[in-house]
Design a protein around this motif. Sequence first.
Motif, PDB file in Angstrom:
ATOM      1  N   ALA A  40      48.588  91.935 -74.610  1.00  0.00           N
ATOM      2  CA  ALA A  40      48.226  92.511 -75.913  1.00  0.00           C
ATOM      3  C   ALA A  40      49.455  93.079 -76.611  1.00  0.00           C
ATOM      4  N   LEU A  41      50.353  93.681 -75.812  1.00  0.00           N
ATOM      5  CA  LEU A  41      51.569  94.251 -76.393  1.00  0.00           C
ATOM      6  C   LEU A  41      52.544  93.157 -76.818  1.00  0.00           C
ATOM      7  N   TRP A  42      52.570  92.040 -76.070  1.00  0.00           N
ATOM      8  CA  TRP A  42      53.449  90.936 -76.462  1.00  0.00           C
ATOM      9  C   TRP A  42      53.016  90.394 -77.829  1.00  0.00           C
ATOM     10  N   GLN A  43      51.725  90.342 -78.053  1.00  0.00           N
ATOM     11  CA  GLN A  43      51.207  89.913 -79.350  1.00  0.00           C
ATOM     12  C   GLN A  43      51.693  90.873 -80.448  1.00  0.00           C
ATOM     13  N   THR A  44      51.635  92.183 -80.140  1.00  0.00           N
ATOM     14  CA  THR A  44      52.125  93.183 -81.100  1.00  0.00           C
ATOM     15  C   THR A  44      53.615  92.999 -81.356  1.00  0.00           C
ATOM     16  N   TYR A  45      54.364  92.717 -80.283  1.00  0.00           N
ATOM     17  CA  TYR A  45      55.818  92.523 -80.400  1.00  0.00           C
ATOM     18  C   TYR A  45      56.150  91.345 -81.322  1.00  0.00           C
TER      19      TYR A  45
ATOM     20  N   GLU B  83      54.455  90.324 -83.725  1.00  0.00           N
ATOM     21  CA  GLU B  83      54.072  90.649 -85.103  1.00  0.00           C
ATOM     22  C   GLU B  83      54.938  91.747 -85.715  1.00  0.00           C
ATOM     23  N   THR B  84      55.223  92.806 -84.925  1.00  0.00           N
ATOM     24  CA  THR B  84      55.923  93.982 -85.478  1.00  0.00           C
ATOM     25  C   THR B  84      57.400  94.026 -85.139  1.00  0.00           C
TER      26      THR B  84
ATOM     27  N   ILE C  26      58.250  97.249 -79.634  1.00  0.00           N
ATOM     28  CA  ILE C  26      57.175  97.923 -78.891  1.00  0.00           C
ATOM     29  C   ILE C  26      57.770  98.819 -77.813  1.00  0.00           C
TER      30      ILE C  26
ATOM     31  N   GLY D 221      48.533 104.490 -77.189  1.00  0.00           N
ATOM     32  CA  GLY D 221      48.479 103.044 -77.386  1.00  0.00           C
ATOM     33  C   GLY D 221      47.711 102.328 -76.304  1.00  0.00           C
TER      34      GLY D 221
ATOM     35  N   GLU E 150      44.722 106.568 -79.140  1.00  0.00           N
ATOM     36  CA  GLU E 150      45.329 105.988 -80.339  1.00  0.00           C
ATOM     37  C   GLU E 150      46.646 106.647 -80.715  1.00  0.00           C
TER      38      GLU E 150
END
Length: 317
Positions: free
Chosen positions: A49-54, A56-57, A60, A170, A174
């Motif tokens: 899930a964090l790799w997906q965030t990485y 995109e953003t 991380i 995270g 939240e």
Amino acid sequence: MQEHGASDLHLVTGNPPIMRINGDLVRLSIPELADETLRPLLQEITPPALWQTYTETRDIDFGYELEGVARFRANLFVQKNGAAGVFRLIPSTILTCDDLGLPDQIAKLGPLRQGLVLVTGPTGSGKSTTLAAIIDEINRNRSDNLITIEDPIEFVHEGAKALVSHREVGNHTESFAAALRAALREDPDIIMVGEMRDLETIRLALEAAATGHLVLGTLHTLNSAKTVDRIIEVFPAREQPQIRSTLADALKAVIAQTLFKRVDKAGRVAALELMICTPAISNLIREGKTFQIPSALQTGKKDGMRTMDSSIVELLQ
């Protein structure tokens, strides 16, 4: 990193792996990392899930544990040449106040029943290590409920006398503010806030400290006076007189530290300023006379206070 006594590992596309050892960057005798080599290595240890965030953003933070070795605080980001990651080693053994050579006055903060205790200093100055030593003192000596809120979790405290709950921003909550708000309904005695970085977090931490809880936290400020100013200046001007009064009552101590290289042997040592909130210090905070705090520290030696200069002179001698 364990073998070399490194505090940080830098994996940056276009460079060989680089370690920070005793404050200095040391390049390893390994070829430069290519983006197509480094990216799969980073992905392998990153939660999906964090790799997906990485992707995109482009940056991380997360915690990573090597069983039986150590925990690491990881930050992945993207720079001009490609992927990059920085890993901070979190020792598996928690050092006590005695192990770290901290003044006796710091261990005496452990029995406090309420109020705000802050550990401050620049990035990489050992704030987390000092905070972990204070929490260890509490864990070994108090049958209380301790909740930590971090981003990510660094030192892991196994419950000894205390009940210890670690929450990661995270992952388990939240935000710092959301976790603090929830913590007030979780029957806490002590709350540790990994970083007091925004208005709402600081407001809730002050509220908790003023209503019968012991709150431990960190700030990226260089000394006690700047710490007091920073907390007050976060609030709108109309609220500042009230916050100054609340802080004067709630603040119990500020430990401001920085690390220096040793000349007698390899390694680094912490020099620290210690402000204990005596009635005199509280009055200075209430009256907005923070510029007089350095003088109060010099005259407060009998209460265990010390200035950064006197700490450096002690280390030099």
